[in-house]
Design an enzyme around this catalytic site. Structure first.
Site, short mmCIF file in Angstrom:
data_model
loop_
_atom_site.label_atom_id
_atom_site.label_comp_id
_atom_site.label_asym_id
_atom_site.label_seq_id
_atom_site.Cartn_x
_atom_site.Cartn_y
_atom_site.Cartn_z
N ASP A 134 1.05 -1.51 0.53
CA ASP A 134 -0.31 -0.22 -0.17
C ASP A 134 0.69 1.28 0.13
O ASP A 134 1.87 1.25 0.81
CB ASP A 134 -0.92 0.12 1.39
CG ASP A 134 -2.06 1.09 1.53
OD1 ASP A 134 -3.16 0.47 0.94
OD2 ASP A 134 -1.33 2.36 1.81
N ASN A 174 -2.71 12.65 -4.01
CA ASN A 174 -3.46 13.34 -4.79
C ASN A 174 -3.14 14.60 -4.64
O ASN A 174 -4.19 15.88 -5.78
CB ASN A 174 -4.97 12.79 -5.05
CG ASN A 174 -4.60 11.53 -5.17
OD1 ASN A 174 -3.47 11.88 -6.65
ND2 ASN A 174 -5.42 10.04 -5.29
N HIS A 197 -4.63 14.40 -9.18
CA HIS A 197 -5.04 13.29 -9.27
C HIS A 197 -3.92 12.80 -10.01
O HIS A 197 -3.96 11.49 -11.11
CB HIS A 197 -6.07 12.72 -9.88
CG HIS A 197 -7.50 12.81 -7.95
ND1 HIS A 197 -6.98 11.89 -7.22
CD2 HIS A 197 -7.53 14.22 -7.67
CE1 HIS A 197 -7.79 11.99 -6.62
NE2 HIS A 197 -8.84 13.44 -6.47
N ASP A 240 -1.85 9.29 -10.69
CA ASP A 240 -1.82 8.45 -11.61
C ASP A 240 -0.89 7.61 -12.30
O ASP A 240 -0.85 6.64 -12.81
CB ASP A 240 -3.21 8.34 -13.38
CG ASP A 240 -4.37 8.35 -11.76
OD1 ASP A 240 -5.02 8.20 -11.44
OD2 ASP A 240 -6.06 9.54 -12.82
N GLU A 271 -4.64 2.48 -3.98
CA GLU A 271 -3.83 2.42 -4.02
C GLU A 271 -2.64 1.62 -3.68
O GLU A 271 -1.47 1.04 -3.18
CB GLU A 271 -2.40 3.59 -3.22
CG GLU A 271 -2.87 3.89 -2.10
CD GLU A 271 -3.88 4.57 -1.49
OE1 GLU A 271 -4.11 4.95 0.07
OE2 GLU A 271 -5.36 4.41 -2.42
#
Length: 323
Positions: free
Chosen positions: A185, A193, A198, A202, A228
């Site tokens: 994680d 973010n 964002h 990504d 994530e």
């Protein structure tokens, strides 16, 4: 003509199609094998329906070309067995019928066969039927890939990951080996973010996937659980191997150099939890291995992040905090 039309049209484009030929006549088997190979297909052979089922478990073929009377088990019974197994249910079966077996055509189709061809086999007709079968096989592969792939990262999605883990647990149980789960994680991903947008988030996810996949040497499968959070499934693993792989992945993520729109490096680290199936595997399930890895991941987060924790040192059933 669309890209999909080109992809599914002929042998030699995209992945090569594998045809398994089952015939109890050595002469017929040799003739058919030569014709199919010359048409551009990869060929596997079997002399009995039992051998077909055994080989399909090891290396499933795309198309099965089988006679009906091929040993104590008929080709139709093999077809039934293939359709009943999730691992082989997509095999495209073409039944070869001898003179006087016309009444069995209906049985063939009921058993799950897609097509049939009569003896003596006309090689031009055989090639045409194989081309038609190849188009369907390639189309099914494309649809299956779309259904099993995470659209952003290209990894297995949650559904495909669970199926993979279930299959690897079953194989480990039958072979007396172990399967490990490495759950990672990204640390403080919400902050990425919120701070950088964002689109950069990504970009971080895609870069993470590439870094992790570069660490996986063979049959290992990487999937995205969501957000994530990712899971690598390690078959034929030992605790030592799983620990080494997890640390290698942690270091690879920490070494990433993803930049934002200003050219600044976005700091990225991952917390990792590792679990491994028991020696006999009798009570292991996908859910139990994932829960154990998730608990270990929670422990890694609680103890400072950017570290690996092996299951067995954590409390079971805890709830993990976000980030």
């Amino acid at each position: 003509m669309s890209d999909l039309d080109v992809m599914v049209d002929t042998p030699g484009l995209g992945d090569q199609i594998t045809v398994m030929i089952c015939e109890n006549s050595q002469v017929q088997l040799r003739i058919l094998s030569k014709a199919v190979e010359e048409a551009g297909y990869c060929v596997q052979t079997a002399r009995s329906a039992e051998a077909v089922l055994e080989q399909m478990q090891i290396r499933p073929a795309d198309i099965l070309l089988t006679g009906i009377e091929v040993g104590p088990m008929t080709g139709l019974e093999a077809c039934w067995a293939l359709k009943a197994n999730p691992r082989t249910e997509s095999v495209h079966t073409i039944v070869i019928t001898a003179s006087g077996q016309e009444r069995r055509l209906e049985e063939s189709l009921d058993a799950g066969a897609y097509d049939f061809i009569r003896k003596p086999v006309n090689m031009t007709e055989l090639r045409a039927r194989l081309r038609a079968a190849s188009r369907l096989v390639r189309m099914q592969k494309q649809f299956r890939k779309l259904a099993e792939t995470d659209s952003l990262t290209g990894t297995a999605n949650r559904r495909a990951l669970m199926q993979c883990l279930e299959a690897e647990i079953a194989q480990a149980r039958s072979q007396g080996t172990q399967v490990a789960v490495v759950m990672l994680d990204l640390d403080h991903f919400k902050r990425v973010n919120d701070t950088h947008g964002h689109a950069i988030g990504d970009r971080v996810l895609v870069a993470t996937v590439k870094a992790v996949q570069a660490c996986l040497p063979g049959r290992e499968r990487l999937g995205r659980l969501g957000g994530e959070e990712f899971v690598a499934v390690l078959p034929d693993a030992t605790p030592e191997f799983a620990a080494i792989m997890a640390e290698r992945i942690r270091q690879a993520v920490a070494a990433l150099q993803v930049t934002n729109n200003l050219g600044e490096v976005v700091p990225i680290t991952a917390s990792i939890g590792v679990s491994i199936s028991s020696a006999d595997g009798q009570h292991d399930t996908p859910d139990s291995l994932l829960l154990a890895a998730d608990d270990a991941l929670y422990e890694a987060k609680e103890n400072g992040r950017n570290r690996v924790v092996f299951a067995g040192t954590t409390m079971r059933g805890t709830r993990r905090a976000a980030g």
